[in-house]
Design an enzyme around this catalytic site. Structure first.
Site: not given
Length: 538
Positions: A337-338
């Protein structure tokens, strides 16, 4: 749907010369009664039963582990295993009983494939579950056997995998509306099993098919990009690892590192706030000449937000060769995930990409994470344990261990204690660590989806950008976050340094082990992590 596919399998048994006994064994092993079929199919079965069709054919031509008892036939066994733990459950039951090895050691691989696919069709309740069960069966074909003749059993298992793929293709060609089509996981598992057998000719055909599938799914924009890459040819010069790491740090800061590089893959420690790839190519992530000049885009844009350049685009711009099997993003085998930092692996070659997909599916890749969470209010959390809870409606399991515990600052305004957890994922589900931490009452600090302990400007990057502009004009609302008073000072201080719209939270992919490629790496903690933990310890 099931009746049509089982009828197809029964007809196939006859046309291959196995006779009526084999055809009726297909029906018996499926658990479907002959009266369930249409009058036309019943007439066919009566024709198959005619003595002239049965001369010289015996049941031994179709090895089976099924029986007439509905409690014990293979379809019911697979169904129960899938309902319990999905593909992991199916693989475990097949491995523990050595089903593929026993069947493939006794008879014709096409007959074995027929029986396994028949059982999968009967065990499934939808196309989605059918695809998952078939992939789990193919995954079982990738295992080394512990039998008396290991090499022969491996070879047979690989041939069974190939026969299953051919049967799926036949059934899909017969009726596209009711039979699933092989996906990239299906092809990767067959490719992996054939490579174990050293059947390079068949493996190469599967690889070419996967490449064509990816090309077709990619769309015209990506095909043009790949054509442009090919035109570069040998005129491009790739940076060495040290120089590449320096340029990556110029874009993303000091928290990105190259941990491992070979001809097959590259493993990096990703910085928090950095996206792996963009599903839609926009100007925000494009590497322009202007941004290259400004230290490769490290400088913020006019609105104060950091340039949103993906890891994929950065590596391509540095002339790294990345695989093309993934139709969405080159080289990306798995994602972070970012807001998560730490280990991520990208494939360089299509051959390596296919093997990596199989390794991840077979749970041969080991991943461990560090998560900073609020200490639970009740002392029920053990020092270590297993979290077994659904993630996105799918079964998932993780092991956790308490690494450290940090007490609050000792005053009423900041009394929250924090705990550092090590979490090892035993399955691979989207947001698994984030959801499982929440399940045990310990949501990850700053997690924008599952935790209330997060920076005040975090709802979305678009909202953050607007709030930043409003702050510049002095018109922002000065609303106080109700959770700020409970956060330790080290966390509150960190919030003031965060760039608006930069999503990052206290989840770090600490280690990655891929035995197939001799990868065993650990990612150093980001600087903002170590500073925060040092303050908490003091």
């Amino acid at each position: 749907m099931k009746l049509m596919m089982i009828s197809f399998l029964a007809a196939r048994a006859v046309h291959r010369g196995w006779g009526c006994a084999a055809a009726f064994q297909v029906i018996r092993s499926s658990g479907v009664s002959r009266s369930s079929f249409s009058p036309q199919h019943q007439q066919q079965f009566e024709w198959w039963r005619h003595p002239s069709r049965c001369v010289g054919h015996h049941m031994s031509a179709s090895p089976t582990i099924s029986c007439n008892d509905a409690e014990t036939n293979l379809a019911n066994v697979l169904k129960a295993a899938y309902e319990d733990r999905e593909t992991d459950g199916v693989q475990d039951i097949i491995r523990s009983n050595q089903i593929v090895e026993q069947l493939s050691a006794k008879g014709d691989v096409d007959a074995v494939a027929d029986e396994l696919v028949t059982a999968a069709v009967e065990a499934s309740s939808s196309n989605k579950s059918l695809a998952a069960i078939l992939n789990a069966i193919l995954g079982s074909c990738c295992d080394s056997s512990s039998g008396s003749d290991e090499t022969e059993s491996i070879n047979n298992s690989a041939q069974v995998a190939l026969a299953i793929l051919e049967l799926i293709d036949e059934m899909h060609d017969e009726d596209e509306s009711t039979m699933i089509k092989p996906d990239i996981v299906t092809l990767s598992l067959v490719y992996y099993s054939l490579c174990n057998q050293s059947n390079q000719e068949s493996a190469q055909l599967i690889l070419e098919r996967a490449q064509q599938m990816s090309k077709k799914a990619a769309g015209s924009q990506r095909r043009r990009a790949l054509a442009a890459e090919r035109r570069k040819g040998s005129n491009t010069t790739k940076l060495d690892a040290k120089e590449a790491e320096k340029q990556l740090q110029a874009i993303y800061g000091p928290d990105i590192h190259i941990l491992h590089e070979s001809d097959d893959l590259i493993v990096l420690s990703k910085a928090a706030g950095q996206v792996c790839y963009h599903t839609k190519k926009t100007s925000a992530g494009k590497i322009s000449a202007k941004r290259k000049k400004a230290k490769k885009g490290a400088a913020p844009d006019d609105d104060g937000t950091k340039v949103d350049i993906s890891l994929e685009d950065s590596l391509i711009d540095m002339n790294f060769v990345l695989s093309t099997v993934n139709p969405v993003a080159r080289g990306i085998v798995h994602r972070l995930d970012r807001g998560t930092s730490g280990c991520i692996c990208l494939a360089k070659s299509n051959e390596a990409h296919m093997k990596l997909i199989a390794s991840f599916f077979l749970r041969r890749v080991k991943k461990k994470y560090l998560a900073l969470v609020p200490s639970p209010s009740s002392p029920s959390l053990e020092q270590e344990g297993v979290i077994d809870a659904l993630v996105g409606g799918k079964s998932a399991a993780s092991k956790y261990r308490v690494v450290s515990t940090y007490h609050g600052d000792g005053d009423e305004s900041s009394s929250l204690g924090l705990t550092l957890l090590e979490v090892e994922t035993l399955t691979g589900r989207k947001h698994q660590v984030r959801v499982h931490c929440t399940e045990i009452g310990c949501p990850i600090i700053f997690d924008p989806l599952y935790s209330s302990f997060q920076p005040p400007v975090q709802a979305s990057r678009r909202k953050a950008k607007k709030d930043f502009q409003r702050n510049k004009r002095g018109k922002a609302d000065n609303t106080e976050d109700t959770n700020q008073s409970s956060l330790p000072k080290a966390i509150s201080d960190l919030e003031t340094t965060m760039i608006p719209g930069q999503e990052k939270f206290f989840l770090h992919a600490q280690s990655l082990s891929i035995p197939e490629f001799d990868v065993d790496v650990q990612a150093p903690l980001p600087g903002w992590w170590t500073e925060t933990l040092d303050q908490l310890e003091s």
